[in-house]
Scaffold this motif. Structure first.
Motif: not given
Length: 223
Positions: A29-31, A61-67, A75-79, A131-136
């Motif tokens: 899933x996307x972040x 699944x979260x571990x795979x997305x993180x990697x 964190x789950x909310x990021x999905x 943060x992965x939810x604040x790209x750039x």
């Protein structure tokens, strides 16, 4: 007007449905990014909304997305799942001097449910975070150097662990996500930099050069 995060309105059934949709999609899933309301809500404590098998699948699944991102926490909310669950792992190889300055040591993978933390002592440290939810973007954040984390493991055991240095920073960052807090809420706003500017100008073991160049976190008079 209050800026305190409000509890999510997701029911247990909706959380379960959301997780099932993600698990059955067959793709990572996307972040979700800043501006998504789930990132500004207090997530629901885990209380059996998922079976043991479903929880294990979600953690994997979260571990795979993180990697893939790559990152050191998710964190789950990021999905898009407002559930108090986060995963962490830090095996990034750094220059020895950088690692020593930042107190950064390897962190073995673990998942935490319903976490809370308390500072240990009064010492704090400021470094740049992303943060992965604040790209750039990256910004300097001052956080307690050591914390005591109280959480439930994936096996249902309630545990306390003490963390210091960069591990403590990761723990705080991910726990904040579960309470509707983004790192920019705690950041020195004058320090905010694009990834490109950070890499070109401020990517150093500490923040002293950036602090002087951008005019944030001034030194304490007489210190």
């Amino acid at each position: 007007m209050s800026t305190e995060a409000k509890p999510t309105d997701f029911s247990a059934a909706r959380i379960h449905e959301t997780v099932q949709q993600i698990l059955q999609a067959g793709v990572l899933p996307p972040i979700v990014q800043a501006g998504h309301p789930v990132l500004r809500q207090v997530a629901v404590p885990f209380d059996g909304q998922l079976s043991d098998a479903e929880l294990g699948q979600l953690i994997d699944l979260m571990r795979m997305v993180m990697h893939k991102a790559p990152g050191v926490g998710l964190a789950a909310p990021q999905l898009g799942i407002p559930l108090q669950l986060a995963v962490m792992e830090d095996q990034v190889e750094l220059d020895a001097d950088v690692a020593a300055t930042r107190g950064r040591k390897p962190l073995d993978f673990f998942a935490m449910l319903n976490p809370g933390y308390q500072p240990l002592g009064v010492s704090s440290a400021a470094f740049y975070e992303g943060c992965l939810s604040l790209n750039g973007l990256q910004a300097a954040v001052s956080r307690p150097e050591s914390v005591r984390l109280d959480y439930t493991g994936a096996d249902g055991t309630r545990t306390q662990r003490d963390f210091s240095g960069w591990q403590a920073r990761i723990v705080q960052h991910e726990t904040d996500h579960l309470h509707g807090i983004l790192y920019l809420d705690r950041a020195e706003l004058r320090s905010i930099s694009s990834n490109a500017e950070y890499s070109a100008r401020w990517d150093q073991p500490d923040i002293d050069h950036a602090r002087e160049g951008l005019g944030f976190l001034p030194a304490v008079p007489g210190a």
